[in-house]
Enzyme design. Structure first.
Site, PDB file in Angstrom:
ATOM      1  N   CYS A  41       0.840  -1.192   0.000  1.00  0.00           N
ATOM      2  CA  CYS A  41       0.000   0.000   0.000  1.00  0.00           C
ATOM      3  C   CYS A  41       0.880   1.248   0.000  1.00  0.00           C
ATOM      4  O   CYS A  41       1.785   1.371   0.825  1.00  0.00           O
ATOM      5  CB  CYS A  41      -0.905  -0.011   1.230  1.00  0.00           C
ATOM      6  SG  CYS A  41      -1.836   1.511   1.422  1.00  0.00           S
ATOM      7  N   CYS A  82      -0.948   6.186   7.001  1.00  0.00           N
ATOM      8  CA  CYS A  82      -2.260   5.725   7.461  1.00  0.00           C
ATOM      9  C   CYS A  82      -2.127   5.037   8.822  1.00  0.00           C
ATOM     10  O   CYS A  82      -1.174   4.315   9.080  1.00  0.00           O
ATOM     11  CB  CYS A  82      -2.825   4.752   6.433  1.00  0.00           C
ATOM     12  SG  CYS A  82      -4.336   3.950   6.938  1.00  0.00           S
ATOM     13  N   GLN A  86     -17.307 -10.062  13.588  1.00  0.00           N
ATOM     14  CA  GLN A  86     -15.857 -10.131  13.387  1.00  0.00           C
ATOM     15  C   GLN A  86     -15.502  -9.674  11.975  1.00  0.00           C
ATOM     16  O   GLN A  86     -16.207 -10.020  11.025  1.00  0.00           O
ATOM     17  CB  GLN A  86     -15.374 -11.569  13.595  1.00  0.00           C
ATOM     18  CG  GLN A  86     -15.496 -12.053  15.034  1.00  0.00           C
ATOM     19  CD  GLN A  86     -14.336 -11.603  15.908  1.00  0.00           C
ATOM     20  OE1 GLN A  86     -13.411 -10.932  15.445  1.00  0.00           O
ATOM     21  NE2 GLN A  86     -14.388 -11.951  17.180  1.00  0.00           N
ATOM     22  N   GLU A  96     -25.381 -10.173  26.325  1.00  0.00           N
ATOM     23  CA  GLU A  96     -24.831  -9.112  25.473  1.00  0.00           C
ATOM     24  C   GLU A  96     -25.478  -7.781  25.859  1.00  0.00           C
ATOM     25  O   GLU A  96     -26.666  -7.702  26.123  1.00  0.00           O
ATOM     26  CB  GLU A  96     -25.113  -9.469  24.002  1.00  0.00           C
ATOM     27  CG  GLU A  96     -25.018  -8.343  23.011  1.00  0.00           C
ATOM     28  CD  GLU A  96     -23.634  -7.716  22.894  1.00  0.00           C
ATOM     29  OE1 GLU A  96     -22.626  -8.441  22.871  1.00  0.00           O
ATOM     30  OE2 GLU A  96     -23.572  -6.470  22.853  1.00  0.00           O
ATOM     31  N   ASP A  99     -15.949 -13.466  25.493  1.00  0.00           N
ATOM     32  CA  ASP A  99     -15.312 -12.797  24.342  1.00  0.00           C
ATOM     33  C   ASP A  99     -15.495 -11.296  24.518  1.00  0.00           C
ATOM     34  O   ASP A  99     -16.221 -10.658  23.771  1.00  0.00           O
ATOM     35  CB  ASP A  99     -15.980 -13.304  23.057  1.00  0.00           C
ATOM     36  CG  ASP A  99     -15.336 -12.717  21.805  1.00  0.00           C
ATOM     37  OD1 ASP A  99     -14.304 -12.035  21.924  1.00  0.00           O
ATOM     38  OD2 ASP A  99     -15.872 -12.947  20.714  1.00  0.00           O
ATOM     39  N   CYS A 112      -9.410 -10.012  22.315  1.00  0.00           N
ATOM     40  CA  CYS A 112      -8.810  -9.206  21.245  1.00  0.00           C
ATOM     41  C   CYS A 112      -7.721  -8.299  21.807  1.00  0.00           C
ATOM     42  O   CYS A 112      -7.205  -7.440  21.109  1.00  0.00           O
ATOM     43  CB  CYS A 112      -9.881  -8.391  20.526  1.00  0.00           C
ATOM     44  SG  CYS A 112     -10.849  -7.376  21.628  1.00  0.00           S
TER      45      CYS A 112
END
Ligand code: SAH
Length: 569
Positions: free
Chosen positions: A71, A77, A301, A351, A406, A433
């Protein structure tokens, strides 16, 4: 040494933000865009006590691990941090990042790290993997409308024609929107003045379905001349959903509350298959799958290829046989929950976003899954409340077999972890994550008696420094209040037996053939009797006074039959 001084620096490591790290005259320097193995001319930008920051003035001798970033604007960026590092090394770096966090934050010993870490799961083709992009809108220096990404640590829009991580439809869609804006005199939103209409464009694509969604995030209640936009956008191949979202707040949050559909369906669909890992390390798709409806506001995701691997690993770690009660905390639109539900007795999902829960329920229905219940709320509130409410119901849900979590980057709330431990599931599967908060939470769980058995990073975000990790914890010594002798013994041996049958598979086979329930302890006893190797902790009572149960002849025969079936003896 002072600002702007230059010197030759050998880059020996890379930091958590992907910056190169080297030492010069006893000082540690951090250099953006330098990669491990580079020898560079560094220019001091900032000096602190014992360390400093420098800029990459020139590469004197490039590292063998350096590649030319495909890129053109990778350096400016903020999206990619390590595109100039070859992909194999990116994976090594991520594996190391997780290991370091386990040691530094999680207080793991080197020995434990070596024991639990499994090799990072990479991608075959680490480009064009993102199914979602959110492009901010702004002006370039000549006053032209541009879409792009924010520069690192700023809100300056770097114009991008085509991001190589995103789908090729993005460029066409942005061109159509730009044309519409120019024709209808629609101005980009300006953060400093709060003026202007268009803030962001959200684009999503279902990789399996091919369906495309566009949502314009606006600083106003209406999109003027929307018909004109719809007319040209709906021509884009795969277009399935066009909407706008109202966000009039001065905030960094991209999406506001209200979504207004302009054309097509509000949701797009996508299918995730369960995959199996081959001996060669590759993954192949199975027929097991779940199809999801995804609305503009729900979390999904971003890397569908890696998500299949991640969820399949989470499912493998959960070790389900069809009889388990499972909780899936931070369940989003029920992606992991519905996979689990296909292999468990019942799944409870929790959730915080009500729309996501509505999607989760709809997804369950559309996939004919009836054994999943979803709750709206914070995991740290729903779970304790549920436990309190069901305190007199006996064992069933209070001591689930597996809890999957998660959470977002900040990890689990301590109240949530505390309740999980009190519920004493046999296994906890932690999908994370952010390996720093993961390590913090694992430390807590280990202090409460849970044992980390497996840790596997999955590269969901190639060319960035982010890494997803899936972890298996076993209850080990945790007192489940109503202690049964069986569950006070080590109940899991994850090493596969000859012929690839795990304890869970043997249990499932025995139950199916004979209707008998056999414990891991019994299987271990019979293994031992047959002269087969059993895990070190296996067979050992957890406390002095724990009774050692003996397998009955009937169960022994059933287990022997399973051993023969799986070719173990
Ligand atoms: N497991 C899902 C979602 C993971 S992302 C998947 O793989 O698709 C994390 C999710 O946690 C998001 O959907 C977010 O809305 C939700 N969330 C954030 N804080 C929460 C909390 N305190 N309690 C429950 N859910 C929460």
């Amino acid at each position: 040494m002072k600002k702007n001084d230059t010197f030759i620096l050998k880059i020996e490591d890379m930091g958590i933000g992907g910056e190169g790290i080297g030492k010069y005259e006893g000082m540690t320097f951090f250099v953006k865009d330098a990669v491990i193995g580079d020898e560079i001319l560094a220019g001091v930008t900032k000096l602190k006590k014992g360390y400093g920051y420098a800029r990459l003035v020139e590469i004197v001798k490039p590292s063998p691990k350096r590649v030319e970033a495909p890129c053109k604007i990778a350096r400016q960026c903020g999206g990619c941090q390590i595109q100039n590092l070859c992909y194999e090394e990116q994976l090594v770096l991520k594996q190391k990042k997780v290991e370091n966090n386990l040691r530094r934050i999680g207080s793991f010993s080197q020995e434990q790290v070596e024991k639990v870490m499994e090799p990072v799961v990479g991608m075959e083709d680490p480009f064009r993997y993102r199914n979602k992009a959110q492009f901010p809108c702004g002006y370039d220096k000549d006053g032209n409308i541009v879409f792009g990404f924010y520069a690192a640590r700023s809100h300056q829009v770097i114009p991008i024609d085509d991001c190589l991580l995103g789908v090729s439809e993005n460029a066409k869609i942005l061109a159509v929107i730009k044309e519409y804006m120019e024709a209808c005199h629609i101005k980009p939103y300006d953060e400093t003045t709060g003026q202007g209409l268009l803030r962001h464009v959200l684009i999503r694509k279902g990789f399996h379905s091919g369906q495309v969604m566009v949502c314009l995030i606006i600083n106003g209640d209406k999109l003027p001349q929307a018909d004109r936009l719809v007319e040209s956008l709906s021509e884009v191949p795969g277009m399935h959903s066009i909407s706008y979202n109202v966000n009039k707040e001065k905030t960094n949050r991209i999406l506001g509350d209200k979504v207004q559909l302009l054309w097509g369906d509000l949701c797009i669909r996508d299918t995730i298959h369960r995959v199996r890992e081959e001996e060669s390390g590759g993954f192949t798709r199975t027929d097991e799958s779940v199809t999801f409806a995804i609305s503009p506001k729900s979390f999904y995701q971003v890397n569908p290829v890696q998500t299949e691997k991640l969820y399949s690993l989470a499912l493998e770690y959960a070790g389900l046989t069809g009889k388990e009660i499972v909780w899936d905390l931070y369940c989003g639109i029920g992606t992991i929950s519905l996979f689990l539900a296909q292999a468990a007795k019942h799944v409870y999902g929790v959730e915080i976003v009500p729309e996501a829960v509505a999607d989760a329920r709809e997804n369950a229905k559309n996939n004919q899954i009836e054994n999943a219940t979803f709750y709206v709320g914070k995991a740290e509130e729903v779970l304790p409340a549920w436990v309190e409410e069901h305190a007199d119901d006996g064992d069933a849900g209070l001591h689930p077999d597996v809890i999957v979590v998660d959470p977002p980057r900040k990890g689990c709330d301590e109240k949530c972890l505390e309740t999980m431990v009190a519920m004493a599931p046999e296994r906890i599967v932690y999908v994370s994550c952010d390996s720093a908060t993961l390590a913090r939470d694992l430390k807590y769980l280990q202090e409460k008696g849970y044992e980390v058995l497996r840790v596997r990073p999955v590269d969901q975000f190639c060319h960035s420094m982010h890494v997803e990790t899936v972890v298996l914890l076993s209850k080990g010594m945790v007192d489940s209040r109503k202690v049964k002798v069986d569950s006070s013994l080590e109940d899991m041996d994850l090493s596969e037996l000859k012929g690839k049958a795990t304890y869970e598979q043997i249990k499932a086979y025995v139950l199916e053939q004979t209707g008998l329930k056999v414990s891991s302890l019994y299987i271990a006893q019979i293994k031992k009797k047959c002269g087969l190797d059993v895990g070190e902790n296996f067979n050992l009572p957890k406390s002095e006074n724990a009774k050692q149960l003996q397998c009955t002849p009937e169960k022994e025969e059933a287990i022997m039959q399973a051993f023969r079936h799986f070719g173990i003896i």
